[in-house]
Design an enzyme around this catalytic site. Structure first.
Site, mmCIF file in Angstrom:
data_model
loop_
_atom_site.group_PDB
_atom_site.id
_atom_site.type_symbol
_atom_site.label_atom_id
_atom_site.label_comp_id
_atom_site.label_asym_id
_atom_site.label_seq_id
_atom_site.Cartn_x
_atom_site.Cartn_y
_atom_site.Cartn_z
ATOM 1 N N ASP A 176 -1.206 -1.944 -3.975
ATOM 2 C CA ASP A 176 -2.620 -1.570 -3.626
ATOM 3 C C ASP A 176 -2.839 -0.047 -2.945
ATOM 4 O OD1 ASP A 176 -4.929 -3.157 -2.411
ATOM 5 O OD2 ASP A 176 -3.845 -2.855 -0.043
ATOM 6 N N HIS A 177 -3.933 -0.074 -3.475
ATOM 7 C CA HIS A 177 -5.271 1.349 -3.333
ATOM 8 C C HIS A 177 -4.201 2.655 -4.058
ATOM 9 C CE1 HIS A 177 -8.665 -0.769 -0.979
ATOM 10 N NE2 HIS A 177 -7.581 -1.462 -0.598
ATOM 11 N N ASN A 206 -7.773 -10.073 -1.263
ATOM 12 C CA ASN A 206 -6.588 -9.174 -0.475
ATOM 13 C C ASN A 206 -6.984 -9.319 0.566
ATOM 14 O OD1 ASN A 206 -6.237 -8.367 -2.901
ATOM 15 N ND2 ASN A 206 -6.812 -6.352 -2.126
ATOM 16 N N SER A 245 0.698 -1.579 0.146
ATOM 17 C CA SER A 245 0.264 0.133 0.332
ATOM 18 C C SER A 245 0.730 1.161 -0.260
ATOM 19 C CB SER A 245 -0.684 -0.440 1.638
ATOM 20 O OG SER A 245 -0.363 0.131 2.277
ATOM 21 N N GLY A 275 -10.720 -6.856 1.383
ATOM 22 C CA GLY A 275 -11.454 -6.964 2.641
ATOM 23 C C GLY A 275 -11.652 -8.049 3.487
ATOM 24 N N SER A 276 -11.043 -9.335 2.343
ATOM 25 C CA SER A 276 -10.815 -10.631 2.718
ATOM 26 C C SER A 276 -10.213 -11.637 3.951
ATOM 27 C CB SER A 276 -10.601 -11.397 1.513
ATOM 28 O OG SER A 276 -11.250 -11.096 -0.133
HETATM 29 P P1 13P Z 1 -8.069 -7.117 5.203
HETATM 30 O O1 13P Z 1 -8.315 -6.012 5.515
HETATM 31 O O2 13P Z 1 -9.711 -7.711 5.451
HETATM 32 O O3 13P Z 1 -7.568 -7.887 5.270
HETATM 33 O O4 13P Z 1 -8.543 -6.234 3.432
HETATM 34 C C1 13P Z 1 -6.693 -6.586 2.457
HETATM 35 C C2 13P Z 1 -6.873 -5.414 1.887
HETATM 36 O O5 13P Z 1 -8.032 -5.306 0.772
HETATM 37 C C3 13P Z 1 -5.822 -5.275 1.262
HETATM 38 O O6 13P Z 1 -6.171 -4.125 -0.420
HETATM 39 O O1 G3H Z 2 -5.778 -1.857 2.302
HETATM 40 C C1 G3H Z 2 -5.481 -1.942 3.319
HETATM 41 C C2 G3H Z 2 -4.335 -2.842 3.868
HETATM 42 O O2 G3H Z 2 -5.046 -3.476 4.352
HETATM 43 C C3 G3H Z 2 -3.181 -2.284 3.767
HETATM 44 O O3 G3H Z 2 -3.313 -1.803 4.947
HETATM 45 O O4 G3H Z 2 -3.448 0.760 4.258
HETATM 46 O O5 G3H Z 2 -2.652 0.149 6.426
HETATM 47 O O6 G3H Z 2 -0.927 -0.381 4.289
HETATM 48 P P1 G3H Z 2 -2.446 -0.044 5.156
HETATM 49 ZN ZN ZN Z 3 -8.102 -2.957 -0.193
#
Ligand code: 13P
Ligand code: G3H
Ligand code: ZN
Length: 349
Positions: free
Chosen positions: A83-84, A266, A50, A224-225
């Site tokens: 990620d994101h 994820n 992330s 969010g899995s």
């Molecule tokens: P969790 O918080 O459920 O593990 O989700 C992680 C996620 O979606 C990271 O992008």
């Molecule tokens: O999107 C959520 C992931 O769990 C990453 O979390 O932004 O705290 O690194 P983070």
């Molecule tokens: Zn996510």
């Protein structure tokens, strides 16, 4: 094998009818845990970072750790994913660094908190797709907004506040050309997803199935899995932690998703729980210890166990040998020639 793209992994997973876990990392021990789990189960894998992880670890450390992973485990197909991503610039910098895929999360404005309009989401995602595909890099988009907040990222609130509209999902896929699509079906980031075992009123698997029917060849992504297993919660609380009772996404529901187009899953929170429980146990049982290896070794092993279990449950286990790496240059060529365009995108009525 060199780092491969997430698109290659997801295309292969679709052929094999399985899902690929995408596990978040912030440090070397987490990368080691994932790679050992991949070796143990003979799995292809996506490792993702992330913005918070990039800030915590610094880009160069992260990238070189990923190169070390690819070098040490040549038999494991491995993608490095952002990620994101919150803006074009974030995705661009990840691609320049060497990430083989990026998520442009245009469901939120660049502040990572405020829901964006559909038009804003399409515009920024399309811009990232054009830039990334020219360079052979895969792109994940998001339509609908997840619940919860992680490290300042997220709209907050319930996962049901902005679930994906199937018509918008179709339009978004058509307008952006993303390689994979994250959808919001009631899940949230973090440990506090549901206050009881989720049923169809809070976890919208019917919606996922409806979207898959409309976009049968689009790789769907479940964020969010984490399953937030009770045994991992209990270890933390047994050794001085204070987690409130909570439920995550049952693995059986993820498996229903995998039968209905979900190819990337994820998981971050479950690994955080495993690591924290293992460290708390050492601190509680051996307060005289102060060598980081005394608690990081069991922490790493605890994460490896969770990741290996998920790899088996998602079906990616046993599939590492199916891959011949497609180079990034060949992926770029595939996008340029149209060979990588998803066809047919929308199911005939
Ligand atoms: P969790 O918080 O459920 O593990 O989700 C992680 C996620 O979606 C990271 O992008
Ligand atoms: O999107 C959520 C992931 O769990 C990453 O979390 O932004 O705290 O690194 P983070
Ligand atoms: Zn996510």
């Amino acid at each position: 094998m060199p780092l491969v793209t997430t698109r290659q992994l997801l295309d292969e997973a679709a052929k094999g009818g399985y899902g690929v876990g995408a596990f978040n990392v912030n440090d070397m021990e987490q990368i080691q845990a994932i790679m050992e789990a991949a070796k143990e189960t003979n799995s292809p894998v996506i490792i993702q970072a992330s913005r918070g992880a990039r800030k915590f670890a610094q880009d160069n450390y992260l990238y070189h750790l990923m190169l070390a992973a690819a070098e040490l485990y040549p038999e494991i197909p491995l993608a490095m994913h952002l990620d994101h991503g919150n803006s074009f610039e974030t995705c661009e910098s990840a691609i320049k660094l060497g990430f083989t895929s990026v998520m442009m999360d245009g469901s939120l404005k660049p502040d990572g908190k405020t829901p964006a309009t559909f038009e804003e989401n399409v515009e920024v995602t399309r811009k990232v797709v054009d830039y990334a595909h020219e360079r052979g890099i895969s792109v994940e988009g998001e339509i609908g907004v997840l619940g919860g907040i992680e490290d300042g990222h997220g709209a907050g609130g319930s996962g049901l506040d902005h679930v994906t509209d199937p018509d918008q999902a179709v339009e978004f896929a058509e307008l952006t050309g993303v390689d994979s699509l994250a959808i919001a079906i009631g899940t949230s980031h973090g440990a506090y997803k549901f206050t009881k075992k989720p049923d169809g009123s809070v976890l919208k698997m019917d919606l996922l199935i409806a979207i898959h029917k409309r976009l049968p060849n689009t790789h769907l992504v479940m964020h969010g899995s984490s399953s937030v297993p009770k045994d991992l919660q209990d270890i933390i609380n047994q050794y001085g932690g204070k987690l409130k009772e909570t439920w995550g996404v049952p693995v059986e529901e993820i498996q229903v998703g995998i039968k209905n187009g979900v190819r990337k899953i994820n998981v971050d929170t479950d690994n955080r729980l495993a690591i924290t429980g293992a460290i708390r146990k050492v601190f509680a049982e051996s307060p005289e210890k102060f060598d980081p290896r005394d608690y990081l070794t069991p922490a790493r092993a605890a994460m490896q166990k969770v990741v290996a279990q998920r790899m088996t449950q998602f079906g990616q286990a046993g599939h590492a040998g199916d891959y011949t790496a497609i180079s990034i240059a060949d992926m770029a060529q595939g996008y340029a020639s149209g060979a990588l365009v998803t066809k047919p995108l929308v199911a005939a009525k």
